[in-house]
Design an enzyme around this catalytic site. Sequence first.
Site, PDB file in Angstrom:
ATOM      1  N   HIS B  58     -67.933  10.031  46.850  1.00 25.56           N
ATOM      2  CA  HIS B  58     -67.206   9.702  46.256  1.00 25.56           C
ATOM      3  C   HIS B  58     -66.087   8.302  47.160  1.00 25.56           C
ATOM      4  CE1 HIS B  58     -66.615  14.621  47.780  1.00 25.56           C
ATOM      5  NE2 HIS B  58     -67.884  13.582  49.117  1.00 25.56           N
ATOM      6  N   HIS B 220     -64.122  18.467  46.185  1.00 29.87           N
ATOM      7  CA  HIS B 220     -64.841  18.698  45.598  1.00 29.87           C
ATOM      8  C   HIS B 220     -65.345  19.791  44.670  1.00 29.87           C
ATOM      9  CE1 HIS B 220     -66.295  18.008  50.371  1.00 29.87           C
ATOM     10  NE2 HIS B 220     -66.822  17.052  49.404  1.00 29.87           N
TER      11      HIS B 220
END
Lengths: 337, 337
Positions: B58, B220
């Site tokens: 991320h 995700h």
Amino acid sequence: MKKILNSPDSYVDQALAGMVLAHPAAYRQAGTKGRVIARRYTKEVGKVGIASGGGFGHLPLFAGYVGTGLLDSCAVGDVFAGPSLDDVEQALRVANLGAGILCVIGNYGGDKMVFGMAAEALEAEGVEIETVVVADDVASAPPENAVTRRGVAGVVLAFKIAGAAAESSRSLRDTAAVTRKALESCRSIGVALSSCTVPKAGKPTFELEDDAIEMGMGIHGEQGVWRGALRSADDLADEMLDRLQADCPLQGGDRVAVLCNSLGATPLDELYILYRHLAGRLASMEVEIAFPLMGHYATSMEMAGASLTVMKLDDELASLLQAPARCPHWKDLQCPE
Amino acid sequence: MKKILNSPDSYVDQALAGMVLAHPAAYRQAGTKGRVIARRYTKEVGKVGIASGGGFGHLPLFAGYVGTGLLDSCAVGDVFAGPSLDDVEQALRVANLGAGILCVIGNYGGDKMVFGMAAEALEAEGVEIETVVVADDVASAPPENAVTRRGVAGVVLAFKIAGAAAESSRSLRDTAAVTRKALESCRSIGVALSSCTVPKAGKPTFELEDDAIEMGMGIHGEQGVWRGALRSADDLADEMLDRLQADCPLQGGDRVAVLCNSLGATPLDELYILYRHLAGRLASMEVEIAFPLMGHYATSMEMAGASLTVMKLDDELASLLQAPARCPHWKDLQCPE
């Protein structure tokens, strides 16, 4: 074509409008159709103006780098197409702060032509203008034809050097000279893992097989030096550094700036994996990385891939790179505490 | 899988090593395997420590936001997998500067569990610890189950608020309280245009048809609220803003921070096109955008798509967001001259 847009025709103008709305303290739009980005506030009357221009689709390059210690103005074309003569002339007028104008542009025929014509128009009015053409992409021509090479991410470092020199009240001649000196030892090469799609074309500029990459591809999809299977990050880093070094050798004791640039879709993770090996190679050669930049600087929209730029530094260049700059897209990665 | 890496197994560790090599003045690695990122220099003994942790993939979130006025330490897991208990405990020890520790984490079961256990271990030694859990994704649960919502890009704003509060010498209780206040009116939603590929999986997490997007997808790849045909940028902006407003209404006179975040492959161009319409909507409602952030803040590697985060501000929150921060990934987009 899967992009967040309203129509291909409005892509550039709506993106520019959004950029200025998002950073109202930094940018304003000028030119008849808003295709010139200028600094919102320019207090430095009497400093050399730094102007640029180029095709759209490379943000933050070109227009995003309008700011203090960087560009004073930038003319914006369509996606992967140069700016109009009118807009370039307007960009030069905006950058005319009374001490001459330095144009810093990539080595593309159309851009050079319109900047040349616009410069003539202002020179006829007595404005002094110099132009520095960035041609840093070693993959685009052999050394004997280096003057024909494309300008890629090295443009960003040229903006920073020129902008910092102008900000420190240097003359037009000195600002141009130090920018040219910086570019003498600045080289880049990119590797593409995927194409991108120009909105008005609606389909990818080229096709790359599922397992293929292209070494040396240009930021508009220009042909590279080879197309073949994906290699490991370390192998890619080795080849890229070797190609830069073949053109501009490094030796122990050298200091360099390294710009590890995402072409768009490639995440920071992968840039850092590339950089890890590069840093090791350079350390083993006793080359000091005095100025590392990592991230999205000169992109091709959603193209996957990365480029590597290395610039040799002396004290003067290191100091100009490290000078403060204020712009929504300039990150000071040095972070001294 | 077409990524610049050496092996799926080395992906996280080599990327972290590269990150620390690229920003040696900012970061250092701690923890038994280098999976804790800490500030290189911490002079502020006596301030509240801010710690976080989460899965990798991320960047800049989570570990990239270690810096002055942001995080003191961050524990890093595998791609899309939470950090280990050992590393979280080590991250808390690094963040223990003598005035207690505030943990700011996303609302994921594994992360909450290991942070809870590590906090207990340090509390047993007399260290005061508070934990703020970010649960800003409106698409992940209806308002009556808001406590089960995922934490997404709002985490970045929470880091900034908490870090600035700690930097200004507030107590642990005050730092936690102002961070919780900020999150009460912070909401996010994302839209995915493509999947991404977890290196160890080697294939995309999910498939999206060529013309399909998914509104509300998690970072995700968690299921969103609808999957359907791509819509115009303005329609997407309207739906995203409407969904945030349905949960946390805005009215004339409100001031907000807006984070328009690329999930990875989506270029700045498209974020600015989205923002243009959002800014128009908010202006017509007489809502002031006091703090706009645009770019790559909370990504899912090379996923295409964007998220929108809106946080209502009062004077205190605006001032904490605007306080200086130093970190290789924090850009001051305000650019006052």
